[in-house]
Design a protein around this motif. Structure first.
Motif, PDB file in Angstrom:
ATOM      1  N   ARG A  95      -4.047   2.284  -5.379  1.00 20.50           N
ATOM      2  CA  ARG A  95      -2.921   1.343  -5.437  1.00 20.50           C
ATOM      3  C   ARG A  95      -1.807   1.772  -4.478  1.00 20.50           C
ATOM      4  N   GLN A  99      -0.468  -0.347  -1.289  1.00 18.61           N
ATOM      5  CA  GLN A  99       0.942  -0.708  -1.145  1.00 18.61           C
ATOM      6  C   GLN A  99       1.500  -0.213   0.184  1.00 18.61           C
ATOM      7  N   ARG A 102       0.305  -2.593   2.840  1.00 12.45           N
ATOM      8  CA  ARG A 102       1.028  -3.871   2.751  1.00 12.45           C
ATOM      9  C   ARG A 102       2.451  -3.726   3.301  1.00 12.45           C
ATOM     10  N   ASP A 103       3.093  -2.600   2.985  1.00  8.29           N
ATOM     11  CA  ASP A 103       4.440  -2.351   3.500  1.00  8.29           C
ATOM     12  C   ASP A 103       4.429  -2.245   5.026  1.00  8.29           C
TER      13      ASP A 103
END
Length: 133
Positions: A95, A99, A102-103
């Protein structure tokens, strides 16, 4: 990100000023970009694809997290418990990796927007003087 994935990133090509990293931290002052538009799009896509892969890995690793003991003896249940905790840690790590990707994709998307706005502004200014790109 694994070392094997790093090689997929395009090389830094500097255009007109400070690096992207400097501009991501500091306010965008129009000092230039470390990447051209095509490279920004490519980097955004690379990070989005990596994030999607981490998402799929989370689905696959649920098997580890949901492992049941094959028998009711102490060693079976204890081993299954350790395996389940390992799966929980793996899920958490995946996870975080998702993340992060994605950032990063969002940062490149934002830079792309700033790049496009700067290009439009420069084109308009050049058009006023009678020139063209």
């Amino acid at each position: 990100m694994a070392d094997s994935q790093q090689s997929n990133l395009p090389p830094v090509r500097r255009y007109g000023g400070e690096s992207f990293e400097t501009m991501a931290v500091a306010p965008l002052l129009g000092d230039g970009y470390a990447y051209d538009e095509k490279t920004l799009r490519e980097l955004e896509s690379i990070y989005e694809n990596l994030a999607d892969q981490y998402r799929m890995d989370q689905l696959y690793s649920r098997v580890v997290e949901q492992t049941q003991p094959p028998a009711r003896d102490f060693s079976s249940t204890d081993n299954a418990d350790v395996f389940q905790r390992s799966g929980i840690a793996l899920q958490s790590s995946l996870r975080q990796c998702e993340q992060y990707c994605r950032d990063q994709a969002a940062k490149y998307h934002k830079a792309l927007g700033a790049y496009t706005a700067a290009e439009d502004a420069h084109s308009a200014e050049l058009g006023k003087t009678g020139g063209s790109l």
